[in-house]
Design an enzyme around this catalytic site. Structure first.
Site, PDB file in Angstrom:
ATOM      1  CE1 TYR A 142      -3.392  -2.495   0.809  1.00  0.00           C
ATOM      2  CE2 TYR A 142      -4.811  -0.581   1.143  1.00  0.00           C
ATOM      3  CZ  TYR A 142      -4.756  -1.942   0.979  1.00  0.00           C
ATOM      4  OH  TYR A 142      -5.950  -2.415   0.863  1.00  0.00           O
ATOM      5  CE  LYS A 192       2.202 -17.852  -2.611  1.00  0.00           C
ATOM      6  NZ  LYS A 192       1.011 -19.027  -2.778  1.00  0.00           N
ATOM      7  CG  ASP A 224      -1.806 -20.125  -1.213  1.00  0.00           C
ATOM      8  OD1 ASP A 224      -1.333 -20.228  -0.130  1.00  0.00           O
ATOM      9  OD2 ASP A 224      -1.404 -20.742  -2.561  1.00  0.00           O
ATOM     10  CG  ASP A 248      -8.020  -4.628   1.419  1.00  0.00           C
ATOM     11  OD1 ASP A 248      -9.091  -4.080   1.939  1.00  0.00           O
ATOM     12  OD2 ASP A 248      -7.785  -4.714   0.093  1.00  0.00           O
ATOM     13  CG  ASP A 252     -13.921  -6.897   1.480  1.00  0.00           C
ATOM     14  OD1 ASP A 252     -13.588  -6.315   2.569  1.00  0.00           O
ATOM     15  OD2 ASP A 252     -14.370  -6.621   0.559  1.00  0.00           O
TER      16      ASP A 252
HETATM   17  C1  IPM Z   1     -10.405  -1.272   3.714  1.00  0.00           C
HETATM   18  C2  IPM Z   1     -10.888  -0.518   2.210  1.00  0.00           C
HETATM   19  C3  IPM Z   1      -9.518   0.353   1.980  1.00  0.00           C
HETATM   20  C4  IPM Z   1      -8.038  -0.492   2.020  1.00  0.00           C
HETATM   21  C5  IPM Z   1      -9.805   1.159   0.507  1.00  0.00           C
HETATM   22  C6  IPM Z   1     -10.969   1.781   0.558  1.00  0.00           C
HETATM   23  C7  IPM Z   1      -8.712   2.136   0.357  1.00  0.00           C
HETATM   24  O1  IPM Z   1     -10.823  -1.833   1.317  1.00  0.00           O
HETATM   25  O2  IPM Z   1     -10.553  -0.085   4.731  1.00  0.00           O
HETATM   26  O3  IPM Z   1     -10.351  -2.432   3.717  1.00  0.00           O
HETATM   27  O4  IPM Z   1      -7.831  -1.049   0.903  1.00  0.00           O
HETATM   28  O5  IPM Z   1      -7.695  -0.226   3.037  1.00  0.00           O
HETATM   29 MG    MG Z   2     -11.094  -3.654   2.131  1.00  0.00          MG
END
Ligand code: IPM
Ligand code: MG
Length: 357
Positions: A142, A192, A224, A248, A252
């Site tokens: 990042y 990884k 993975d 990240d 999700d």
């Molecule tokens: C998160 C989001 C952010 C990230 C984006 C919006 C920059 O996906 O907080 O998980 O990648 O950290």
């Molecule tokens: Mg995210």
């Protein structure tokens, strides 16, 4: 009566709708438990760009720095997709994380019994899941340099740099082990290391820090495999320790255990007192203004603020229990709607949660 100053950064898209509900619930909790909250709004993301041509204005940063904690909604909207990278709304989020040194991102993925049947994964697999993802938030690909898009060998070439200093790995590993000590004492470190040098260092440093925590059961998993194991057998995990990008992606994924991206809160902590609280989801501009977005992730982020910034465990529990009671009584936003349940809008769900505080 103690007073806490909260910087309120609603951001873009549905950010305002979800933070409005979180503020409502926090105010109700403050009233009930006799403390005071002062909210100071400030612009971040696309809305800040519109006004100042800067998604993270100095004024916003100053308000955040002076505050006791920051509550953030979300940033981003497709209408900013063609802006140069340096002024895109997402840049503001990365910027504030970096400026406030919020290196430790705690993302609990808890499957509440009221919602086990909402998950797309089988009930018997997800029920009882309680994972704490500890995501490093201010390093990795990042922020790594060099990066860019340029012409090489007569064609376009894009690159980023996945990199970590030992000290960065060390401090996030300490956070993970300390959090695990208060939980089930298990840490799974994700990397990884079979391919990446940066991951080999990650593993070496994590194993070194682990020596200071002999009670912790530590294992390592390639990212993975971790992605697969989260779906196959989520209950094997207690604390998942990850770098920025792996966390990240995996957070999700883990939200689907709970049933919706709209359910997962997060806390981003630094070495100083300043901390920021935000849902893990984005700004969902397609849902904006329709009163249908799920505010629970942001409401629970507010609860995490009380717990992690102000040491208010009872008040944290009061909010979590109010959310659970609301779900138990059958109230749902569209993302978690099921047969026989009562579909309500964003503001109504917030009102009901308030009435259960
Ligand atoms: C998160 C989001 C952010 C990230 C984006 C919006 C920059 O996906 O907080 O998980 O990648 O950290
Ligand atoms: Mg995210």
């Amino acid at each position: 009566m103690s007073t806490y100053n909260i910087a309120l950064l609603a951001g873009d898209g549905t950010g305002k709708e979800v933070t409005d509900e979180a503020v409502k619930v926090l105010k109700k909790t403050a009233e009930k438990y006799s403390f005071d909250l002062n909210f100071e709004p400030a612009l971040i993301g696309g809305c800040a760009y519109d006004k100042y041509k800067n998604p993270l204005p100095e004024e916003t940063l100053n308000i955040a720095k002076k505050s006791d904690a920051v509550l953030l909604g979300a940033v981003g909207d497709s209408k900013y997709d063609n802006l140069p990278a340096e002024v895109r709304p997402e840049r503001a989020l990365l910027g504030i994380r970096k400026e406030l040194n919020l290196f430790a991102n705690l993302r609990p993925a808890i499957v509440y019994p009221e919602l086990t049947s909402v998950s797309p994964i089988k009930e018997e697999v997800v029920s009882g899941t309680d994972i704490m993802i500890i995501r490093e938030l201010t390093g990795d690909v990042y922020f790594g340099e060099p990066k860019g898009i340029e012409i090489r060998n007569g064609e376009k070439f894009g690159y980023n740099n996945m990199c970590y200093y030992e000290s960065e790995i060390r401090r996030i590993a300490h956070i993970a082990f300390n959090v695990a000590m208060k939980r089930r004492k298990k840490v799974c470190s994700v990397d990884k290391a079979n391919v990446l040098d940066v991951s080999r260092l990650w593993r070496e440093v994590v194993s070194d820090v682990a020596k200071e925590y002999p009670e912790i059961e530590l294992n390592y998993m390639y990212v993975d495999n971790a992605a697969m194991q989260i779906i196959r057998e989520p209950k094997q995990f207690d604390v998942l320790l990850t770098g920025n990008i792996f966390g990240d992606i995996l957070s999700d994924e883990a939200s689907m255990l709970a049933g919706s991206l709209g359910l997962l809160p997060s806390a981003s902590l630094s070495e100083s007192k300043i901390a920021m609280y935000e849902p893990i989801h984005g700004s969902a501009p397609d849902l904006k203004g329709r009163n249908i977005v799920n505010p629970i992730a942001t409401i629970l982020s507010g609860a995490m603020m009380l717990k992690y910034s102000f040491n208010m465990d009872n008040e944290y529990n009061a909010i979590v229990n109010a959310v659970r009671k609301t779900l138990k009584d059958g109230y749902r936003t569209q993302d978690i709607m099921q047969d026989g349940m009562k579909l309500v809008g964003t503001d109504k769900l917030g009102d009901i949660i308030c009435s259960n505080i």
